[in-house]
Design an enzyme around this catalytic site. Sequence first.
Site, PDB file in Angstrom:
ATOM      1  N   ASP A  62       0.858  -1.181   0.000  1.00 24.00           N
ATOM      2  CA  ASP A  62       0.000   0.000   0.000  1.00 24.00           C
ATOM      3  C   ASP A  62       0.895   1.232   0.000  1.00 24.00           C
ATOM      4  OD1 ASP A  62      -1.668   2.115   0.398  1.00 24.00           O
ATOM      5  OD2 ASP A  62      -2.716   1.266   2.143  1.00 24.00           O
ATOM      6  N   ASP A 112      -6.222   5.620   4.482  1.00 15.42           N
ATOM      7  CA  ASP A 112      -4.780   5.699   4.734  1.00 15.42           C
ATOM      8  C   ASP A 112      -4.351   5.151   6.090  1.00 15.42           C
ATOM      9  OD1 ASP A 112      -5.111   7.070   2.358  1.00 15.42           O
ATOM     10  OD2 ASP A 112      -3.514   8.489   2.789  1.00 15.42           O
ATOM     11  N   HIS A 122      -5.400  11.670  13.827  1.00 18.32           N
ATOM     12  CA  HIS A 122      -6.426  11.554  12.774  1.00 18.32           C
ATOM     13  C   HIS A 122      -7.584  10.651  13.169  1.00 18.32           C
ATOM     14  CE1 HIS A 122      -3.802  13.637  10.067  1.00 18.32           C
ATOM     15  NE2 HIS A 122      -2.868  12.704  10.134  1.00 18.32           N
ATOM     16  N   ASP A 175       2.474  18.716  13.977  1.00 24.19           N
ATOM     17  CA  ASP A 175       2.573  17.729  12.887  1.00 24.19           C
ATOM     18  C   ASP A 175       2.152  18.433  11.587  1.00 24.19           C
ATOM     19  OD1 ASP A 175       2.391  14.431  12.530  1.00 24.19           O
ATOM     20  OD2 ASP A 175       1.137  15.526  11.095  1.00 24.19           O
ATOM     21  N   HIS A 179       0.276  17.315   9.250  1.00 25.16           N
ATOM     22  CA  HIS A 179      -1.084  16.977   8.817  1.00 25.16           C
ATOM     23  C   HIS A 179      -2.096  17.556   9.797  1.00 25.16           C
ATOM     24  CE1 HIS A 179       1.468  13.720   7.103  1.00 25.16           C
ATOM     25  NE2 HIS A 179       0.695  13.913   6.040  1.00 25.16           N
ATOM     26  N   ASP A 216       6.936  15.377  10.857  1.00 27.17           N
ATOM     27  CA  ASP A 216       6.870  15.411   9.401  1.00 27.17           C
ATOM     28  C   ASP A 216       6.821  16.862   8.928  1.00 27.17           C
ATOM     29  OD1 ASP A 216       4.386  15.749  10.532  1.00 27.17           O
ATOM     30  OD2 ASP A 216       3.462  14.021   9.547  1.00 27.17           O
ATOM     31  N   TYR A 251       8.603  10.983   9.050  1.00 28.05           N
ATOM     32  CA  TYR A 251       8.882   9.827   8.201  1.00 28.05           C
ATOM     33  C   TYR A 251      10.263   9.841   7.565  1.00 28.05           C
ATOM     34  CZ  TYR A 251       4.040   9.701   9.280  1.00 28.05           C
ATOM     35  OH  TYR A 251       2.880   9.706   9.995  1.00 28.05           O
TER      36      TYR A 251
HETATM   37  C1  Q6M Z   1      -0.338   9.239   3.026  1.00 26.45           C
HETATM   38  C2  Q6M Z   1      -0.227   9.553   1.599  1.00 26.45           C
HETATM   39  C3  Q6M Z   1       1.055   8.965   1.085  1.00 26.45           C
HETATM   40  C4  Q6M Z   1       0.338  11.023  12.011  1.00 26.45           C
HETATM   41  C5  Q6M Z   1       0.339  11.590  10.620  1.00 26.45           C
HETATM   42  C6  Q6M Z   1      -0.272  10.597   9.664  1.00 26.45           C
HETATM   43  C7  Q6M Z   1      -0.225  11.020   8.245  1.00 26.45           C
HETATM   44  C8  Q6M Z   1      -1.018  10.134   7.345  1.00 26.45           C
HETATM   45  C9  Q6M Z   1      -0.783  10.474   5.894  1.00 26.45           C
HETATM   46  C10 Q6M Z   1      -1.588   9.626   5.016  1.00 26.45           C
HETATM   47  N1  Q6M Z   1      -1.404   9.930   3.645  1.00 26.45           N
HETATM   48  N2  Q6M Z   1       1.482   9.573  -0.110  1.00 26.45           N
HETATM   49  O1  Q6M Z   1      -0.324  12.805  10.642  1.00 26.45           O
HETATM   50  O2  Q6M Z   1       1.649  11.884  10.284  1.00 26.45           O
HETATM   51 ZN    ZN Z   2       1.597  13.898  10.038  1.00 29.05          ZN
END
Ligand code: Q6M
Ligand code: ZN
Length: 673
Positions: free
Chosen positions: A20, A92, A135, A172, A174, A265, A305
């Site tokens: 994935d 995701d 999330h 973060d 996101h 991130d 990451y």
């Molecule tokens: C991924 C798209 C990959 C904890 C967090 C999780 C982030 C999930 C991102 C999902 N999308 N191209 O906020 O870091």
């Molecule tokens: Zn994140």
Amino acid sequence: MGTALFYDEEMTKYKLLWVDPACKIEVPERLTVSYEALVKNGLADRCISGPIREATDADILLVHSEEYLEAVKKTPYMTLEDLKEFTLQYGDVYFHPNIYHCAKLAAGAALQLVDSVMTGTVRNGMALVRPPGHHSMRSAANGFCVFNNVATAAQYAKKKYSVERVLIVDWDIHHGQGVQYCFQEDPSVLYFSWHRYEHQKFWPNLRDSDFDIIGTDKGAGFNINVPWNKVGMNNSDYLSIFFHVLLPVAYEFCPELVLVCAGFDSAIGDPEGEMCATPDIFAHLTHLLMNLAGGKLCAVLEGGYNLTSLPQSVCQTVQTLLGDPAPLPTNLFGPCESALESLHCVRSVHRQYWSCLKHAAELPTSEISTKRIKIEEKEDEKTENEEEKKRVEEKVWPEPPKRVSPLIHTAVVLPDDVPCPNRCERFSTLAIPDLVTVNKLRENLLEAASDSSALSTLSSLISLIEKMGQNEIRNGLALVHDVCMVVPYLVQHAATASNRRVLVVCVGDARLRSPFKDDGKTLLVQFGNKELEEKHNKYNITVCLQKGCTDISGFTHTVLSLLLPLGYEYDPSLVLLIRSADSGVCDSAWQHLTGLLQGLAHGRTLVLMQETEKACVGITASSLLGDAAPSLGQLHAPLLEDVETIERVRHRLQVDWKLLQTTVMETGRGDSP
Ligand code: Q6M
Ligand code: ZN
């Protein structure tokens, strides 16, 4: 009082079991490299840790529905095919037979951290956990998250410790929509999040993540979203948001507990964030929050990451929680246009809820900020993104330099009859200044120099500054007979001797003798009452407040949105903090100022106080030693005149000092009303 670190290797024991692309970055190594870096840098050993517990059903039900919990409970017994199918209903995220166990440990670690901080076992701490949490929603896993660790921690603190106001800072990259949804109607939890948004083109592509989503009903104003509409945001962009949105609002809110959704991130090199802020910025973000809530700060790992910038950022955060001197702020060239646009929008939609923002410019009328680009997922765009990600991951940046604490933390130069405060060291130099110096002192200081005690104080201070420069002593404190006379001499000495920059912050209306040169070697910022002459030359700034420094709101607002941006952009090698007689500043505001300024110059602050200020030697020393400042209480609105003064000064100075900007083109045609 110590720093807690909660970690359990067990949380590395689940991983993605199928292919994935969306989930492949969420790997167990994220945790192992972070923990190993803490060990390698001797930080893990300095923290207080213990076994972590699983969150109970009752804990999880503080935030999640029974149906959802029951469904997750079944996952350890599912076959691979069942797990895949179960996963499909969410976005995701992936499940694994051991993830339920780890998710309970992750939430449990966050709760234990809250327990340790709330009971006073430690001052602050970090939970190094997987899976992340921000999330996850009441009845849904999402974005690698199973249970919402931080939302659960906030509810738990409210319930178990009757905490009335919790601040959640989500740095973060996101949007923690799960946290937002949990508290959108709740004025007792202030949720702040910045996130990559790109006008809704970036995951999770929610309209709910934009700046105008501010909370509902009683919770209106208690949800603050800062969308980043471009990638590549850097240290200046992050700090601008702190100085001009988060910190003023947080001080006004006055939390009893601060929780951080500590995702990294948002650091350089991250394939998700694609931002450019360097790992050392997290030392400053942490430091700036560490005096809120009497120091009660719990950081809980979310994302991150890039396996190089993640451990570096984690170490910067933990080392700051431990009280080590902050690194010099780097790369502060001012916020970019897109960041200013976001800043402007956020401040304007929140001006009706926060008195510190009352004066903020109106919402821009142009469409730029409100335009939303249609979400189109073109195939070629996708491949381009993949290439971009590779470029981001191959980015290089210097490893943050080691942060070494001087052997002596705080040295004091005090008259013999004033006792040396706890944990400080009395300092004096036996070296009698040579004749040239003595004569120079006599020339400069006239009659005072004939007093031998004044002379020895001065030579002690000069020697103290030298030792600070050599990293033998971190900071210092002195009572002097006449600050107005001593300061110009010390400044001249410090600026020429080391050929460096000195930030002079003067609280109270001391009339400093001898003019400060405008050569950039010193930056003088003086807070006084309206009798002082207002000055706003680039390097000589006087802010005259209506009631001098007695009004906590006006004073704090000036510190956060004027002094700190100036100080960070100036990047001094030494801070001289002066307190004149009858400055009027209250103890707690003074302690916050003293604490906050130590984010600069590796914490090299020398506090000079008029000898009449004997009574505050103890509290000042405590702040220099890194103790958390006592809470200021919920701030009332600053005086209108003061707000106008601060704004006027800020407007004048923002041409020279870019960290003072809060809107695009504020000085040009597009001037705000
Ligand atoms: C991924 C798209 C990959 C904890 C967090 C999780 C982030 C999930 C991102 C999902 N999308 N191209 O906020 O870091
Ligand atoms: Zn994140």
